[in-house]
Write an enzyme that holds these catalytic residues in place. Structure first.
Site, PDB file in Angstrom:
ATOM      1  N   LYS A  70       0.842  -1.204   0.000  1.00 47.30           N
ATOM      2  CA  LYS A  70       0.000   0.000   0.000  1.00 47.30           C
ATOM      3  C   LYS A  70       0.876   1.253   0.000  1.00 47.30           C
ATOM      4  O   LYS A  70       1.774   1.380   0.833  1.00 47.30           O
ATOM      5  CB  LYS A  70      -0.886   0.035   1.247  1.00 47.30           C
ATOM      6  N   GLU A 109      10.300  -0.020  10.416  1.00 48.18           N
ATOM      7  CA  GLU A 109      11.265   1.072  10.202  1.00 48.18           C
ATOM      8  C   GLU A 109      10.537   2.352  10.603  1.00 48.18           C
ATOM      9  O   GLU A 109       9.654   2.802   9.867  1.00 48.18           O
ATOM     10  CB  GLU A 109      11.674   1.154   8.730  1.00 48.18           C
ATOM     11  N   CYS A 154      13.548  10.152   7.671  1.00 43.55           N
ATOM     12  CA  CYS A 154      13.538   9.533   9.007  1.00 43.55           C
ATOM     13  C   CYS A 154      14.911   9.640   9.664  1.00 43.55           C
ATOM     14  O   CYS A 154      15.015   9.753  10.874  1.00 43.55           O
ATOM     15  CB  CYS A 154      13.127   8.079   8.881  1.00 43.55           C
ATOM     16  N   GLU A 208      10.264  14.127  16.906  1.00 46.43           N
ATOM     17  CA  GLU A 208      10.516  14.162  15.466  1.00 46.43           C
ATOM     18  C   GLU A 208       9.631  15.224  14.812  1.00 46.43           C
ATOM     19  O   GLU A 208       8.414  15.213  14.987  1.00 46.43           O
ATOM     20  CB  GLU A 208      10.216  12.791  14.857  1.00 46.43           C
TER      21      GLU A 208
END
Ligand code: NAP
Ligand code: MG
Length: 504
Positions: free
Chosen positions: A209, A283, A317, A414
């Site tokens: 997806k 991840e 990331c 983050e």
């Protein structure tokens, strides 16, 4: 650097005027626009789901729009896969696994993967333009990084398809079955390549997806896969939002989940599959430390800082979002950093001179702006480059926060945007402690003249990937992945092949 390489294109501008999409330096030097053409690509008005080798309408007939974040214009309508569509795709993948892909000769398997890799290379310009239009990243990046690396992953894993017993000596590598894969919007085609290529090489079939805001390059990949003659059902490409992802995670006939995305969703996924025999790799997010020692080559380090945080609008990331500078060079580094920030070209992602493109979505821009507000209210020193921004679309100037402390939210959470939090340190012990003081552990960087310092620091940093005197470098043969809340499992290299195999 860029100035010299395109010298013939630059012209002096009296007052540095800008219009939307035109490019400006505060120095008064402008580049002439150099837009990549879109004449060679086709984006359809509507896309269906790629299931069992065919483009199929979604069972519930629902579609959602995908936009170009640089001008907010709708690019296409995309089919939204429901639980029933996910079930159809898993059934197709299971049948393809049982009847074809687990039985096919290993060399044949490799040939198909090579064929997809070559087709990606042949259509690289189309892929790059579509990636930039749909996601907002600078064309230079999609052209020079995303697409070549995606093709390289297919080439790399194609090579392993008939050599699995050499990859894992003394083991009897067996495929798992059906892999369910979910990817984010920051590197759409590249994340798909990280997942599809090793899954196929290991003998599994796939349902994948795309992220809601960036479905188009995966749909282009579906066309390439269809043209490649890959047996139907071996790769199924669907689109949708979080609910579609959850339907993949919860489907009982999937053997392995591979997820790249936020730590929050990673935790939901891990809970959802607890107690099942599904294998999983996650991840997740990061808050990387980029460490500048006082003996570092300062100019190169400044380029590394820029590349570490402003590359891909900070939608990375492993972005070096926490900068640690040794105290005695801090003033020099910050001065050079600010100078360099002023030369960064923010604007039309389709222009080949652009360094920083559009923020991927309005939601992400809101998140970034929320953190900029938080950083200011926490009392950190605030600095942004002075570039002008186009009036339409989602944009953020390269941003610095100085004198940040360990307790500031901008140094802990983050942000996933072009916002750098700067701290200083005096000793190696201090910086190691500060750098490791995070729930994340995906990546880090160290800049120093001394090899011994590199070995000392890198051995003590708790991060999955550490760059020394460089940043954000990737190769299909190098494993990538995190510790702690950055997830587990590795992608890339042999370490990325293992999670798609039973290694008895
Ligand atoms: P996200 O919200 O977690 O979404 C990632 C993917 O999961 C998307 O396809 C999303 O669909 C889907 N999803 C959302 N809710 C789900 C659920 N409950 N169950 C299953 N799937 C679900 O992350 P993002 O905002 O797109 O991406 C940014 C994050 O990815 C950052 O935290 C970044 O650090 C991380 N990332 C990590 C790596 C790495 O290698 N470690 C690489 C790239 C990015 P929709 O998009 O349709 O919502
Ligand atoms: Mg889009």
């Amino acid at each position: 650097m860029a100035k010299n390489s395109t010298k013939e294109k630059i012209k002096v501008s009296g007052n540095g005027t800008t219009i939307d999409g035109a490019l400006k330096f505060n120095s008064g030097w402008d580049y002439s626009p150099a837009p990549e053409s879109t004449g060679h690509i086709e984006i359809k008005e509507k896309y269906e789901l790629f299931i069992n080798g065919k483009f199929q309408k979604p069972v519930k007939g629902k579609y959602f729009p995908t936009h170009n974040p640089a001008n907010e214009k709708k690019l296409s309508m995309i089919a939204e896969a429901s639980v029933s569509d996910v079930d159809k795709a898993v059934k197709a993948a299971r049948t393809a696994y049982n009847k074809v892909w687990s039985k096919i000769g290993l060399k044949e398997r490799g040939k198909y993967i090579y064929r997809i890799a070559r087709a990606m290379q042949e259509k690289a310009r189309e892929f790059a333009v579509i990636e930039t239009l749909d996601g907002g990243k600078a064309i230079r990046e999609s052209r020079d990084i995303d697409i070549p690396l995606a093709a390289a992953h297919f080439f790399y894993y194609a090579g392993w398809a008939d050599k699995l017993q050499y990859a894992f000596p003394g083991k009897d590598p067996q495929s798992l079955g059906v892999a369910g894969q979910i990817i984010p919007w920051n590197f759409p085609l590249l994340m798909a390549a990280w997942k599809i290529a090793p899954a196929l090489a290991a003998g599994n079939t796939v349902i994948i997806k795309s992220a809601e805001s960036t479905p188009l390059t995966l749909l282009k990949l579906a066309e390439v896969i269809q043209e490649s003659g890959l047996p139907e059902g071996v790769v199924n490409i669907i689109s949708g939002a979080g609910e579609t992802g959850a339907a993949i995670v919860n489907h009982p006939d999937i053997n392995k989940i591979a997820f790249t995305g936020s730590t929050g969703v990673g935790k939901i996924i891990q809970k959802a599959i607890a107690g099942t025999d599904k294998k999983v790799t996650l991840e997740l997010g990061g808050k990387a430390a980029n460490i500048i020692m006082d003996d570092a080559p300062i100019d190169q380090a400044v380029e590394g800082i820029i590349n570490g945080i402003y590359f891909n609008q900070g939608h990375v990331c492993c972005a070096g979002s926490r900068l640690f500078v040794q105290e005695d060079v801090a003033d020099l580094v910050i001065r050079k950093l600010k100078d360099r920030m002023e030369t960064l070209i923010v604007g039309d992602p389709m222009d080949k001179n652009t360094d920083i493109g559009a923020i991927n979505s309005k939601e992400q821009l809101n998140t970034i702006n929320k953190y900029i507000k938080i950083g200011k209210s926490e009392g950190a020193g605030f600095y942004q480059s002075s570039c002008e921004l186009p009036s339409k679309g989602y944009w953020c100037r390269p941003t610095l926060f100085l004198n940040v402390s360990q307790s500031h939210r901008i140094s802990k959470e983050e942000i996933f945007g072009p916002v750098l939090a700067v701290q200083t340190f005096r000793t190696v012990e201090e910086v190691i402690e500060k750098a490791n003081n995070t729930p994340y552990g995906l990546s880090a960087g160290v800049w120093t003249d001394k090899g011994a310092k590199i070995f000392n620091i890198t051995s003590k940093l708790r991060a999955g990937v550490i760059w020394a005197n460089t940043y954000n470098k990737f190769d299909p043969s190098s494993p990538f992945g995190g510790y702690k809340e950055s997830g587990f499992g590795r992608e890339g290299g042999l370490q990325g092949l293992g999670p798609y195999l039973n290694l008895k």
